[in-house]
Motif scaffolding. Sequence first.
Motif, PDB file in Angstrom:
ATOM      1  N   GLU A 165     -13.628  -4.474  -8.666  1.00 35.61           N
ATOM      2  CA  GLU A 165     -12.841  -4.109  -7.651  1.00 35.61           C
ATOM      3  C   GLU A 165     -12.866  -4.671  -6.213  1.00 35.61           C
ATOM      4  O   GLU A 165     -13.639  -5.194  -6.338  1.00 35.61           O
ATOM      5  N   THR A 166     -12.148  -4.236  -5.896  1.00 36.20           N
ATOM      6  CA  THR A 166     -11.901  -4.293  -4.920  1.00 36.20           C
ATOM      7  C   THR A 166     -11.153  -3.175  -3.921  1.00 36.20           C
ATOM      8  O   THR A 166     -10.186  -2.154  -4.317  1.00 36.20           O
ATOM      9  N   GLN A 205       3.944  -0.238  -6.278  1.00 38.83           N
ATOM     10  CA  GLN A 205       3.915  -0.826  -5.392  1.00 38.83           C
ATOM     11  C   GLN A 205       3.810  -0.577  -4.582  1.00 38.83           C
ATOM     12  O   GLN A 205       5.456  -0.915  -4.137  1.00 38.83           O
ATOM     13  N   ASN A 210      -1.491  -0.793  -5.673  1.00 38.79           N
ATOM     14  CA  ASN A 210      -0.570   0.284  -6.533  1.00 38.79           C
ATOM     15  C   ASN A 210      -0.911   1.538  -5.958  1.00 38.79           C
ATOM     16  O   ASN A 210      -1.312   1.925  -6.178  1.00 38.79           O
ATOM     17  N   ASN A 244      -2.706   4.180  -8.566  1.00 35.52           N
ATOM     18  CA  ASN A 244      -4.059   3.471  -8.445  1.00 35.52           C
ATOM     19  C   ASN A 244      -4.661   2.649  -7.242  1.00 35.52           C
ATOM     20  O   ASN A 244      -4.057   1.565  -7.567  1.00 35.52           O
ATOM     21  N   LEU A 304      -7.180   1.908  -6.252  1.00 37.59           N
ATOM     22  CA  LEU A 304      -8.206   0.168  -6.738  1.00 37.59           C
ATOM     23  C   LEU A 304      -7.851  -0.807  -7.162  1.00 37.59           C
ATOM     24  O   LEU A 304      -8.332  -1.504  -7.619  1.00 37.59           O
ATOM     25  N   GLU A 305      -6.088  -1.078  -7.705  1.00 42.81           N
ATOM     26  CA  GLU A 305      -5.580  -1.773  -8.358  1.00 42.81           C
ATOM     27  C   GLU A 305      -4.933  -2.942  -6.779  1.00 42.81           C
ATOM     28  O   GLU A 305      -3.720  -2.260  -6.800  1.00 42.81           O
ATOM     29  N   VAL A 306      -5.523  -3.874  -6.229  1.00 43.22           N
ATOM     30  CA  VAL A 306      -5.019  -4.254  -5.274  1.00 43.22           C
ATOM     31  C   VAL A 306      -5.085  -5.827  -5.985  1.00 43.22           C
ATOM     32  O   VAL A 306      -6.054  -6.293  -6.385  1.00 43.22           O
ATOM     33  N   SER A 307      -3.527  -6.593  -5.157  1.00 44.28           N
ATOM     34  CA  SER A 307      -3.913  -7.743  -5.538  1.00 44.28           C
ATOM     35  C   SER A 307      -4.090  -8.465  -3.815  1.00 44.28           C
ATOM     36  O   SER A 307      -3.131  -7.927  -3.714  1.00 44.28           O
ATOM     37  N   ARG A 359     -15.442  -6.234  -2.043  1.00 43.51           N
ATOM     38  CA  ARG A 359     -15.067  -6.349  -3.610  1.00 43.51           C
ATOM     39  C   ARG A 359     -16.701  -6.356  -4.175  1.00 43.51           C
ATOM     40  O   ARG A 359     -17.106  -6.653  -3.867  1.00 43.51           O
TER      41      ARG A 359
END
Length: 609
Positions: A6-7, A30, A43, A46, A48-51, A602
């Motif tokens: 997770e990030t 996004q 995103n 969601n 928690l969906e991070v890049s 993280r």
Amino acid sequence: MPDLAETYACVPATERGRGILISGSPKSNQILYTNGRSVLILNLDNPLEVSVYAEHAYPATVARFSPNGEWIASADVSGTVRIWGTRNEFVLKKEFKVLSGRIDDLQWSPDGMRIVACGDGKGKSLVRAFMWDSGTNVGEFDGHSKRVLSCAFKPSRPFRIVTCGEDFLVNFYEGPPFKFKQSHRDHSNFVNCVRFSPDGSKFISVSSDKKGLIFDGKSGGRIGELSSEDGHKGSIYAVSWSPDGKQVLTVSADKSAKVWDISEDGNGKVKRTLTCPGSGGIDDMLVGCLWQNDHLVLVSLGGTITIFSASDLDKAPLCLSGHMKNITSLAVLESNPKVILSSSYDGLIVKWIQGIGYSGKLQRKENSQIKCFAAVEEELVTSGFDNKVWRVALRGDQCGDADSVDIGSQPKDLSLALLSPELALVATESGVVMLRGSKVVSTNNLGFAVTATAIAPDGSEAIIGGQDGKLHVYSIVGDTLTEEAVLEKHRGAISVIRYSPDVSMFASGDLNREAVVWDCASREVKVKNMLYHTARINCLAWSPDNSMVATGSLDTCVIIYEIDKPASSRTTIKGAHLGGVYGLAFTDEQSVVSSGEDACVRVWKLTPQ
């Protein structure tokens, strides 16, 4: 290498009195924003969906998806634009040096072939348009005399570019190759943002003079404005069109966002005023906005991202927040190891829950800066840059009463006896201070420069590390310290000392990149040659079952050593945090949490070897 589970993302970096420009993807939900040298892709469906893209050499300022969603162009304060792919490891397509100063905004042409960027030129050009693959200029942009804050590319043919800036001008260019057509001096203050409607028929400019003006997209003539009744009472920082081009969203320093209906003749009336839940301080000023499909995204000066639903504005908004600055310490509550507390030096404490993410800020009554931070079940102990140690009661998500004690000099490190947490040991320049509750019970001048301390959970022993790299072991009887032994192994000043959970061992790390695990009873070295970092060690953590120790360093890596194996069979997480790792904790035998200079937290899952 352990898997990134997770990030928890940092928030957009903001600046007082300036808008920030966030942007969305044409194909998904996004959004892109920047903080420090990182560009974050979040995103909205969601969070928690991070890049994170971390290849810029200087702080990044703005990023945009290309019209087909395959590429991202991001810019930084040095005037460099990098174009990179959104898939497989963010492959770099091109890098161009576009301006000689910072870039404030950039925009793709609708065919994805050209990019226009604007900003501060330091005496050279303030706006440039170029081909995305070769970097060749497509036009001459004169007519601005000061920093250009925003630019927009007409999303339909015939192509037009419009720019606005600190010289109060809105300039209109025709092309390609682009050349100056006309200029509007209708604003009486900085023009912060300019945007074309999705069909290219109109564009709107918003300014610090609290006005929004609407122009014809093809000819560039002014056709209307946002109505002043029920209008904004502060600078308008950003504007974003709805996908159908019939409404716009604006945000302002008056802490409100407004949705406007834009009529065919180009005038706007307020349809709805949105306010974000907050304390009402200056951190609630809104500085950025984006209308992304059904999401209305607002960004406040404090960095909080508030997301309203466009189809149902009465629905309570989703608030996402986090840190904007370096996260200096992490704590995991023993009673509930899924709860992670992180603190950054600007005084912000955020609570995260594994699997859920952001779960609120802990607002202290005394919002002072934080240098050292420790947490036990019902209480937080913090110290800042002002000789005071604070004890703050923790009740669920709220901070209760705070007691402070003045210890006479600036605290360098603090450590709590976990079994009787009213006992605390605070390191200062020349010695240690022992606290029980919020009373100083003894001040000990030890005669050497103290840099780190640890106190045993039962409060019977303390280990104090010095600038000279020696570890001094003291026994504590009542309120007095008695030196028992001096351990010499480190070749640099001690930065961190931690007891293992069962108190059979302790580990220490130094500024000369070495860590050592010691046996408590015999005081012999248990694991040696832990010399795999390339810079100073900032933090270390033990796994709950005493089998592993993890170290985090300025070299951006986290290294996990197993106690019963030689140090060479270590596990390394490379590039865990851009700029260095400053906080570490285990939540269970398989999960390690790290935080760092990039303001992100993280969670890593360890796979048994």
